[in-house]
Design an enzyme around this catalytic site. Structure first.
Site, PDB file in Angstrom:
ATOM      1  CD  GLU A 172      -4.725   4.574   0.907  1.00  0.00           C
ATOM      2  OE1 GLU A 172      -5.323   5.558   1.371  1.00  0.00           O
ATOM      3  OE2 GLU A 172      -4.121   3.741   1.600  1.00  0.00           O
ATOM      4  CG  ASP A 189       0.131   4.732   6.234  1.00  0.00           C
ATOM      5  OD1 ASP A 189       0.202   4.357   5.047  1.00  0.00           O
ATOM      6  OD2 ASP A 189      -0.933   5.109   6.759  1.00  0.00           O
ATOM      7  CG  HIS A 190       0.305   0.231   4.486  1.00  0.00           C
ATOM      8  ND1 HIS A 190      -0.489  -0.800   4.907  1.00  0.00           N
ATOM      9  CD2 HIS A 190      -0.473   1.343   4.536  1.00  0.00           C
ATOM     10  CE1 HIS A 190      -1.692  -0.349   5.193  1.00  0.00           C
ATOM     11  NE2 HIS A 190      -1.711   0.948   4.965  1.00  0.00           N
ATOM     12  CG  ASP A 249      -4.334  -2.213   3.430  1.00  0.00           C
ATOM     13  OD1 ASP A 249      -4.620  -2.892   4.436  1.00  0.00           O
ATOM     14  OD2 ASP A 249      -4.370  -0.968   3.419  1.00  0.00           O
ATOM     15  CG  ASN A 307      -1.835   1.212   1.263  1.00  0.00           C
ATOM     16  OD1 ASN A 307      -1.474   2.313   0.886  1.00  0.00           O
ATOM     17  ND2 ASN A 307      -3.053   1.009   1.755  1.00  0.00           N
TER      18      ASN A 307
END
Length: 253
Positions: free
Chosen positions: A34, A243-244, A145, A7
């Protein structure tokens, strides 16, 4: 064959990271979630120059999924067949003799919210789709995700998150229903007791304090021989990171 899920939380922002990762990690297949870009806006030429074919299912501002592969991607299907959905959250293609389905499962916002109800309906639809894929293809891998923690071991503070979004019993049951179709969570299968997260909140020093969750998964049909699986945490430390972190599985021929 190495298949990775990531992601990227905006491909426009993270394209340099993706190109760096392709060069350094050299996965055979990379599923992105995303994108936050329309299909036409994705710089597929840059991906091609990196040596990867691409199949894109984009959406302006939100969602969006893609599959990148060293080999040509064939029989590309966008979305969940038979499920009316305006959100770009699923894309499937065949690479070699493996059918790969890349998912960006809805977050759900909060237990009881209408977005939570949509998440459970979406999971019901994708489970039926995965069952059809399993019947039609000998070798299948589901990556993405999932926005679900499989178990308490995958949550930094299980008590604080008990029955909350990403950790609720209906969400975990939906994931268990997918696995029951004949799949293994590759990372947990090979590392049964390891605490390792794939997502850390940008806020409150989440990465520094290791306040995270394992919600990025690689699910492999039981007939595939697993070689290894892991989570590449290095990209989470790069400048302006997602953030992944990428989660990957390597399967034997």
């Amino acid at each position: 064959m190495k298949i990775t899920s990531w992601n990227v939380n905006s491909l426009n922002v993270r394209l340099p990271h993706v190109l760096q990762y392709l060069n350094e990690a050299a996965p055979d297949v990379l599923g992105l979630q995303e994108l936050k870009q329309t299909t036409d806006a994705v710089n597929s030429e840059a991906l091609a120059q990196a040596g990867y074919h691409s199949a894109i299912f984009g959406q302006k501002t939100y969602n969006g999924v893609a599959l990148l592969a060293r080999e040509p991607l064939t029989d590309v299907v966008c979305g969940i067949p038979g499920f009316a959905d305006e959100q770009a959250r699923a894309i499937a293609a065949t690479v070699g003799d493996v059918r790969v389905l890349n998912l960006y499962v809805p977050n759900g916002k909060a237990v009881g919210d209408e977005k939570y109800s949509y998440k459970l309906r979406w999971l019901d639809a994708v489970t039926a789709y995965i069952d059809e894929l399993k019947r039609a293809h000998d070798k299948t891998i589901i990556i993405g995700d999932f926005n679900i923690t499989p178990a308490d071991l995958d949550v930094h503070d299980p008590d604080a998150w008990r029955d909350k979004i990403l950790c609720s019993a209906p969400e975990r049951q939906a994931l268990a229903d997918i696995l029951a179709l004949g799949y293994r969570d590759a990372y947990r299968n090979l590392h049964p007791d390891t605490v390792q997260y794939s997502w850390w909140d940008y806020r409150m020093g989440g990465l520094r304090r290791n306040i995270g969750m394992r919600i990025d998964l690689t699910l492999c049909s039981n007939n595939l021989a697993l070689h290894d699986a892991g989570i590449d945490t290095a990209p989470r430390h790069w400048e302006r990171p997602s953030d992944h972190a990428p989660a990957w599985v390597a399967i034997k021929p």
